[in-house]
Scaffold this motif. Sequence first.
Motif, PDB file in Angstrom:
ATOM      1  N   GLN A  17     -25.930 -59.339 -47.792  1.00  0.00           N
ATOM      2  CA  GLN A  17     -24.707 -59.924 -47.241  1.00  0.00           C
ATOM      3  C   GLN A  17     -23.911 -58.856 -46.514  1.00  0.00           C
ATOM      4  O   GLN A  17     -23.989 -57.671 -46.832  1.00  0.00           O
ATOM      5  CB  GLN A  17     -23.863 -60.555 -48.350  1.00  0.00           C
ATOM      6  CG  GLN A  17     -23.272 -59.567 -49.333  1.00  0.00           C
ATOM      7  CD  GLN A  17     -22.408 -60.255 -50.386  1.00  0.00           C
ATOM      8  OE1 GLN A  17     -22.890 -60.684 -51.429  1.00  0.00           O
ATOM      9  NE2 GLN A  17     -21.121 -60.351 -50.096  1.00  0.00           N
ATOM     10  N   PRO A  73     -31.720 -55.461 -52.052  1.00  0.00           N
ATOM     11  CA  PRO A  73     -30.895 -56.424 -52.798  1.00  0.00           C
ATOM     12  C   PRO A  73     -31.521 -57.816 -52.772  1.00  0.00           C
ATOM     13  O   PRO A  73     -32.157 -58.197 -51.786  1.00  0.00           O
ATOM     14  CB  PRO A  73     -29.550 -56.400 -52.047  1.00  0.00           C
ATOM     15  CG  PRO A  73     -29.846 -55.843 -50.700  1.00  0.00           C
ATOM     16  CD  PRO A  73     -31.016 -54.931 -50.871  1.00  0.00           C
ATOM     17  N   ASP A 124     -14.145 -55.871 -49.013  1.00  0.00           N
ATOM     18  CA  ASP A 124     -14.995 -55.688 -50.199  1.00  0.00           C
ATOM     19  C   ASP A 124     -14.900 -54.268 -50.730  1.00  0.00           C
ATOM     20  O   ASP A 124     -14.865 -54.056 -51.935  1.00  0.00           O
ATOM     21  CB  ASP A 124     -16.456 -55.998 -49.842  1.00  0.00           C
ATOM     22  CG  ASP A 124     -16.630 -57.425 -49.369  1.00  0.00           C
ATOM     23  OD1 ASP A 124     -16.378 -58.337 -50.175  1.00  0.00           O
ATOM     24  OD2 ASP A 124     -16.971 -57.623 -48.194  1.00  0.00           O
ATOM     25  N   THR A 125     -14.928 -53.310 -49.828  1.00  0.00           N
ATOM     26  CA  THR A 125     -14.887 -51.900 -50.217  1.00  0.00           C
ATOM     27  C   THR A 125     -13.813 -51.201 -49.381  1.00  0.00           C
ATOM     28  O   THR A 125     -13.788 -51.349 -48.156  1.00  0.00           O
ATOM     29  CB  THR A 125     -16.268 -51.244 -49.979  1.00  0.00           C
ATOM     30  OG1 THR A 125     -17.215 -51.820 -50.895  1.00  0.00           O
ATOM     31  CG2 THR A 125     -16.218 -49.735 -50.205  1.00  0.00           C
ATOM     32  N   VAL A 126     -12.945 -50.504 -50.074  1.00  0.00           N
ATOM     33  CA  VAL A 126     -11.865 -49.790 -49.381  1.00  0.00           C
ATOM     34  C   VAL A 126     -11.775 -48.375 -49.941  1.00  0.00           C
ATOM     35  O   VAL A 126     -11.682 -48.188 -51.161  1.00  0.00           O
ATOM     36  CB  VAL A 126     -10.495 -50.488 -49.572  1.00  0.00           C
ATOM     37  CG1 VAL A 126      -9.390 -49.720 -48.839  1.00  0.00           C
ATOM     38  CG2 VAL A 126     -10.549 -51.943 -49.102  1.00  0.00           C
ATOM     39  N   LYS A 148     -11.027 -49.970 -53.716  1.00  0.00           N
ATOM     40  CA  LYS A 148     -11.851 -51.028 -54.305  1.00  0.00           C
ATOM     41  C   LYS A 148     -13.290 -50.804 -53.857  1.00  0.00           C
ATOM     42  O   LYS A 148     -13.549 -50.094 -52.878  1.00  0.00           O
ATOM     43  CB  LYS A 148     -11.345 -52.426 -53.933  1.00  0.00           C
ATOM     44  CG  LYS A 148     -11.403 -52.726 -52.452  1.00  0.00           C
ATOM     45  CD  LYS A 148     -10.416 -53.798 -52.006  1.00  0.00           C
ATOM     46  CE  LYS A 148     -10.730 -55.170 -52.581  1.00  0.00           C
ATOM     47  NZ  LYS A 148      -9.938 -56.228 -51.858  1.00  0.00           N
ATOM     48  N   HIS A 149     -14.238 -51.400 -54.576  1.00  0.00           N
ATOM     49  CA  HIS A 149     -15.638 -51.249 -54.207  1.00  0.00           C
ATOM     50  C   HIS A 149     -16.354 -52.563 -54.506  1.00  0.00           C
ATOM     51  O   HIS A 149     -16.136 -53.173 -55.555  1.00  0.00           O
ATOM     52  CB  HIS A 149     -16.290 -50.093 -54.975  1.00  0.00           C
ATOM     53  CG  HIS A 149     -17.577 -49.632 -54.338  1.00  0.00           C
ATOM     54  ND1 HIS A 149     -18.692 -50.430 -54.284  1.00  0.00           N
ATOM     55  CD2 HIS A 149     -17.898 -48.492 -53.690  1.00  0.00           C
ATOM     56  CE1 HIS A 149     -19.650 -49.782 -53.644  1.00  0.00           C
ATOM     57  NE2 HIS A 149     -19.198 -48.600 -53.279  1.00  0.00           N
ATOM     58  N   ALA A 150     -17.225 -52.949 -53.572  1.00  0.00           N
ATOM     59  CA  ALA A 150     -17.915 -54.240 -53.670  1.00  0.00           C
ATOM     60  C   ALA A 150     -18.651 -54.414 -54.991  1.00  0.00           C
ATOM     61  O   ALA A 150     -18.753 -55.538 -55.502  1.00  0.00           O
ATOM     62  CB  ALA A 150     -18.885 -54.389 -52.491  1.00  0.00           C
ATOM     63  N   LYS A 204     -17.215 -56.428 -57.693  1.00  0.00           N
ATOM     64  CA  LYS A 204     -17.296 -57.893 -57.550  1.00  0.00           C
ATOM     65  C   LYS A 204     -18.739 -58.354 -57.767  1.00  0.00           C
ATOM     66  O   LYS A 204     -19.116 -59.464 -57.362  1.00  0.00           O
ATOM     67  CB  LYS A 204     -16.858 -58.322 -56.138  1.00  0.00           C
ATOM     68  CG  LYS A 204     -15.389 -58.091 -55.843  1.00  0.00           C
ATOM     69  CD  LYS A 204     -14.918 -58.932 -54.639  1.00  0.00           C
ATOM     70  CE  LYS A 204     -15.445 -58.421 -53.320  1.00  0.00           C
ATOM     71  NZ  LYS A 204     -14.957 -59.187 -52.160  1.00  0.00           N
ATOM     72  N   PHE A 233     -34.713 -49.617 -52.704  1.00  0.00           N
ATOM     73  CA  PHE A 233     -34.001 -50.763 -53.259  1.00  0.00           C
ATOM     74  C   PHE A 233     -33.852 -51.852 -52.196  1.00  0.00           C
ATOM     75  O   PHE A 233     -33.584 -51.578 -51.038  1.00  0.00           O
ATOM     76  CB  PHE A 233     -32.614 -50.318 -53.738  1.00  0.00           C
ATOM     77  CG  PHE A 233     -31.781 -51.437 -54.310  1.00  0.00           C
ATOM     78  CD1 PHE A 233     -32.036 -51.939 -55.572  1.00  0.00           C
ATOM     79  CD2 PHE A 233     -30.733 -51.982 -53.571  1.00  0.00           C
ATOM     80  CE1 PHE A 233     -31.272 -52.974 -56.098  1.00  0.00           C
ATOM     81  CE2 PHE A 233     -29.960 -53.015 -54.089  1.00  0.00           C
ATOM     82  CZ  PHE A 233     -30.226 -53.503 -55.351  1.00  0.00           C
ATOM     83  N   ILE A 257     -21.314 -57.402 -56.268  1.00  0.00           N
ATOM     84  CA  ILE A 257     -22.117 -57.443 -55.042  1.00  0.00           C
ATOM     85  C   ILE A 257     -23.100 -56.272 -55.116  1.00  0.00           C
ATOM     86  O   ILE A 257     -22.720 -55.136 -55.408  1.00  0.00           O
ATOM     87  CB  ILE A 257     -21.219 -57.325 -53.789  1.00  0.00           C
ATOM     88  CG1 ILE A 257     -20.254 -58.524 -53.728  1.00  0.00           C
ATOM     89  CG2 ILE A 257     -22.061 -57.227 -52.528  1.00  0.00           C
ATOM     90  CD1 ILE A 257     -19.213 -58.435 -52.611  1.00  0.00           C
ATOM     91  N   GLU A 258     -24.375 -56.567 -54.887  1.00  0.00           N
ATOM     92  CA  GLU A 258     -25.404 -55.521 -54.934  1.00  0.00           C
ATOM     93  C   GLU A 258     -25.198 -54.503 -53.800  1.00  0.00           C
ATOM     94  O   GLU A 258     -24.634 -54.849 -52.766  1.00  0.00           O
ATOM     95  CB  GLU A 258     -26.788 -56.142 -54.747  1.00  0.00           C
ATOM     96  CG  GLU A 258     -27.186 -57.158 -55.793  1.00  0.00           C
ATOM     97  CD  GLU A 258     -28.396 -57.930 -55.287  1.00  0.00           C
ATOM     98  OE1 GLU A 258     -29.505 -57.606 -55.741  1.00  0.00           O
ATOM     99  OE2 GLU A 258     -28.233 -58.822 -54.443  1.00  0.00           O
ATOM    100  N   PRO A 259     -25.688 -53.280 -53.995  1.00  0.00           N
ATOM    101  CA  PRO A 259     -25.641 -52.305 -52.899  1.00  0.00           C
ATOM    102  C   PRO A 259     -26.342 -52.864 -51.662  1.00  0.00           C
ATOM    103  O   PRO A 259     -27.420 -53.479 -51.770  1.00  0.00           O
ATOM    104  CB  PRO A 259     -26.408 -51.104 -53.461  1.00  0.00           C
ATOM    105  CG  PRO A 259     -26.328 -51.253 -54.945  1.00  0.00           C
ATOM    106  CD  PRO A 259     -26.316 -52.738 -55.205  1.00  0.00           C
ATOM    107  N   GLN A 260     -25.732 -52.692 -50.520  1.00  0.00           N
ATOM    108  CA  GLN A 260     -26.269 -53.244 -49.278  1.00  0.00           C
ATOM    109  C   GLN A 260     -26.765 -52.129 -48.365  1.00  0.00           C
ATOM    110  O   GLN A 260     -26.057 -51.133 -48.151  1.00  0.00           O
ATOM    111  CB  GLN A 260     -25.188 -54.066 -48.558  1.00  0.00           C
ATOM    112  CG  GLN A 260     -24.709 -55.293 -49.342  1.00  0.00           C
ATOM    113  CD  GLN A 260     -25.802 -56.333 -49.555  1.00  0.00           C
ATOM    114  OE1 GLN A 260     -26.619 -56.580 -48.679  1.00  0.00           O
ATOM    115  NE2 GLN A 260     -25.829 -56.921 -50.752  1.00  0.00           N
TER     116      GLN A 260
END
Lengths: 189, 189
Positions: free
Chosen positions: B16, B12, B165-167, A174-176, A179, B10, A181-184
């Motif tokens: 978060q 965001p 969130d990310t796996v 899975k990847h944020a 959902k 960039f 969610i912006e790149p952090q």
Amino acid sequence: MTDQVIVTKFEPEHRQGLVVIITGDGKGKTTSAMGMALRGCGHGLKTSIVQFMKGDLYSGEWDGVKLLAPLVTLQATGKGFCGIQGNPYSHAEHRKNAQDALQLVKNILKEDSCDTLILDEINNALKLKLVDKDQVQQILDLRPPHMHLVMTGRNAHPDFIEQADTVSEVREIKHAYRKDIEPQPGIDF
Amino acid sequence: MTDQVIVTKFEPEHRQGLVVIITGDGKGKTTSAMGMALRGCGHGLKTSIVQFMKGDLYSGEWDGVKLLAPLVTLQATGKGFCGIQGNPYSHAEHRKNAQDALQLVKNILKEDSCDTLILDEINNALKLKLVDKDQVQQILDLRPPHMHLVMTGRNAHPDFIEQADTVSEVREIKHAYRKDIEPQPGIDF
């Protein structure tokens, strides 16, 4: 709490350079290569990083590796991801950059100037025809036996997987961003 | 050659913390976490690394991260891989160490003392019953919303994959040791 632990420092009987490929669609390919650069520092190993695609969007590793100088050097020669929405450069421009990057790599190989050579996103660069298969093969052929060669990016070519010693495929579970969610910073770039 | 490239940084709209899990049987999980620590430095982010299993065998990242001080700190609290051939410590000893590590983690969470918290091999530690599922859940519950939490190791628990969130799953396609190549410094440790 670790005072009772005996720490062993392993030294292989025979040191040799490895060809490592990190491919797949998940997060953690470039990141993993950066970790190898960091790990190498603990052994006093010199790492040269050439980033084939990156160059138009700031990524934390650019300044991060400066803290590892002079053991680690990074050259971001790309103009971003060719063909990705919003990237303004033509295929010809991307290819010219990638070809310049190859020249850098050849110089590194010729001068035998590092212990670990990281070619970040070269797998993509090949897939996108920014470099040719023969050119990548030449890198493998010119690699000094003691030098580690790390090639990252999606869609690694099966012929190079065949020739590599260690290959990992990073799968996205899975990847944020899915959902929204912006790149952090620190995680995604 | 990159003089014509405009570099964008960039930011965001909403920063978060992310929960990231790196699991699977391939090479590049801890390595990837180390890369995140390095990347974070480029953004001025503080990273705390707690290694749950490692501690008996020297790994290059231990000295590598010293170059990133004070932004990155690493505590290797383990006694090696519990149950692995040649590891002389009992399950009770490994568990005591892992429990001490949890206390370190709780202090970090309580003091909110970093931007990225890396719990290296905690997935294995859970699988091997060195920590309990409720204890790992408590870490996720106590995580400040801005803090990234990175959990590495094989056999990540499905409940935590669900919450992350990310796996990424790092799959072994091939590994040098299967060709009887010894572990090599900079790549394997």
